[in-house]
Design a protein around this motif. Sequence first.
Motif, PDB file in Angstrom:
ATOM      1  N   HIS A  99       6.673  -4.543 -15.857  1.00 50.14           N
ATOM      2  CA  HIS A  99       6.247  -5.803 -15.249  1.00 50.14           C
ATOM      3  C   HIS A  99       6.793  -5.945 -13.826  1.00 50.14           C
ATOM      4  O   HIS A  99       6.075  -6.363 -12.903  1.00 50.14           O
ATOM      5  N   LEU A 100       8.056  -5.585 -13.653  1.00 50.11           N
ATOM      6  CA  LEU A 100       8.665  -5.687 -12.328  1.00 50.11           C
ATOM      7  C   LEU A 100       7.986  -4.748 -11.332  1.00 50.11           C
ATOM      8  O   LEU A 100       7.767  -5.101 -10.170  1.00 50.11           O
ATOM      9  N   MET A 101       7.633  -3.555 -11.798  1.00 50.09           N
ATOM     10  CA  MET A 101       6.977  -2.581 -10.915  1.00 50.09           C
ATOM     11  C   MET A 101       5.572  -3.040 -10.535  1.00 50.09           C
ATOM     12  O   MET A 101       5.141  -2.867  -9.390  1.00 50.09           O
ATOM     13  N   VAL A 102       4.847  -3.617 -11.493  1.00 51.63           N
ATOM     14  CA  VAL A 102       3.501  -4.130 -11.187  1.00 51.63           C
ATOM     15  C   VAL A 102       3.604  -5.221 -10.114  1.00 51.63           C
ATOM     16  O   VAL A 102       2.811  -5.251  -9.161  1.00 51.63           O
ATOM     17  N   SER A 103       4.590  -6.094 -10.264  1.00 50.77           N
ATOM     18  CA  SER A 103       4.791  -7.150  -9.274  1.00 50.77           C
ATOM     19  C   SER A 103       5.084  -6.570  -7.902  1.00 50.77           C
ATOM     20  O   SER A 103       4.530  -7.006  -6.889  1.00 50.77           O
ATOM     21  N   ARG A 104       5.964  -5.561  -7.865  1.00 49.22           N
ATOM     22  CA  ARG A 104       6.333  -4.964  -6.574  1.00 49.22           C
ATOM     23  C   ARG A 104       5.163  -4.217  -5.932  1.00 49.22           C
ATOM     24  O   ARG A 104       5.028  -4.192  -4.703  1.00 49.22           O
ATOM     25  N   VAL A 105       4.324  -3.604  -6.758  1.00 45.62           N
ATOM     26  CA  VAL A 105       3.133  -2.920  -6.234  1.00 45.62           C
ATOM     27  C   VAL A 105       2.184  -3.931  -5.592  1.00 45.62           C
ATOM     28  O   VAL A 105       1.718  -3.745  -4.457  1.00 45.62           O
ATOM     29  N   LEU A 106       1.910  -5.013  -6.314  1.00 46.84           N
ATOM     30  CA  LEU A 106       1.024  -6.057  -5.773  1.00 46.84           C
ATOM     31  C   LEU A 106       1.620  -6.686  -4.515  1.00 46.84           C
ATOM     32  O   LEU A 106       0.925  -6.901  -3.517  1.00 46.84           O
ATOM     33  N   GLY A 107       2.923  -6.981  -4.569  1.00 53.77           N
ATOM     34  CA  GLY A 107       3.582  -7.579  -3.422  1.00 53.77           C
ATOM     35  C   GLY A 107       3.576  -6.661  -2.216  1.00 53.77           C
ATOM     36  O   GLY A 107       3.330  -7.096  -1.087  1.00 53.77           O
TER      37      GLY A 107
END
Length: 470
Positions: A99-107
Amino acid sequence: MFHKFFAIASLNWISLSNGFVFGQVASVVSSLQKREDGIDLTEGQISLIASTLTIMCMVGFALAAIATDKLGRRWPFTIFSIIIIINWIVLYYAKNMLHLMVSRVLGGVSVGGLVVLIIFVTAEYVPPNTRAFHLNMATTVASAIGTSLAHIVGISLHWRNVALFGILPAFISVFLPYFWVESPHWLASKGRFEESQTAFRKLHGKTEDTERELSLLIKMEQSKSDMAKETTKKSTVEKLLIILKRKSFWEPFILSLFMHAYLAASGKLVFSTLAPVMLEQITGKSDVLLFTLLVDGFLFVGACLSCFFIMRTNIRTLLFTTGFTANVILVIFSGLYYFRNGETYFDWINVSLLAFYFIIINTGPYPLLEALYGEIFPLELKVYIFAISGSILMIAFSLTIFLLPFIVSAIGYHGLFLMNAAIMTVSLGSIWLRLPETKGKTLQEIEVYFKAKTFDIEEVLSNEQAKALI
């Protein structure tokens, strides 16, 4: 003139939102290192999460280049702002590494795209004599406010609540571009000269100076029309390959690489991303709110001072005076940190010196080098060229964030800052050899300089051999 004021104010607001994204990383990293919320990650995984934001900026660069070339300068802002909102929502509900990685990718994708757009659109919407000032406001001052706000809120609130807080500026950013005038430079590059003239006059009015700038813009883009007709059936990639074969491309490109090296070594993104974490390690104290406020406050002071000095001196004088001064301060800080004695007053000396360093570097090198990104590349493919050049910068930024804990573990903060000072000195010397004075010059005059070594567009257009260079 209202159109120009509103567009500039909107760009600053969007930049503030961007700065908040970078600043919020520190609260997430601090929480993960303390094993809060039951999320148990290794130091390597935490470093990966912190650096992914900048790694994915490269994808944002490429997507921004395609979007702004096809859709114009306005609508990509809306698209990337929507992605930032999705990033905040995913981060708020994050429960594990995925979840954290998906957020960082989108960000990272959204922030990267907006960084490119803010630099180039600001440069295209403002007059030559105040371009550096407005670029400084949009890329440095507004972003610093957003980063500082995230640091303060991140120390006071849980990082999930900080993510909710970040939705507000991004939500407003979605709607702002709807009220803008399209960039006259983009319209001219597409051969829509009448629309370009109308948009230009809405932004700048109709005076002798603005009509001269408009005339140069139209003449430059019309002079490229024959070449455009010959290559009209070629894809963007094929056009880019043609540009890459030109000697005139490589000089600003190489200049940009030294600019990248300086910005990466100077600690710009590392500190804005991980300030509370670094200060906690430097001082040995867990309560770093006052230290963070001090350094963030001076970051903001430096950015504001740059606005004052940019209006009163030329680019080269301010850049190299403050740049080399900052290098000396960094060397002194490295020595004092090495000989620290653990006393509170010594912590304040080190943190104050670090704050003074950021005042100097935010007064000159940061805003000026970022402003130059909006000036040195040719209009027709500037976003694509910056996507290539900027990707190199993001790789450098990502490595500085990812490798930071390992470098500090190996040589300490004193060794890190001493190494960075050496890289900065070499880079600044190379920039000094390559950079012309750009203050007061139109984007077209700067483009012609890098292609024909003269700012005189009329001279170039009247010489067939020189004209072929543009």
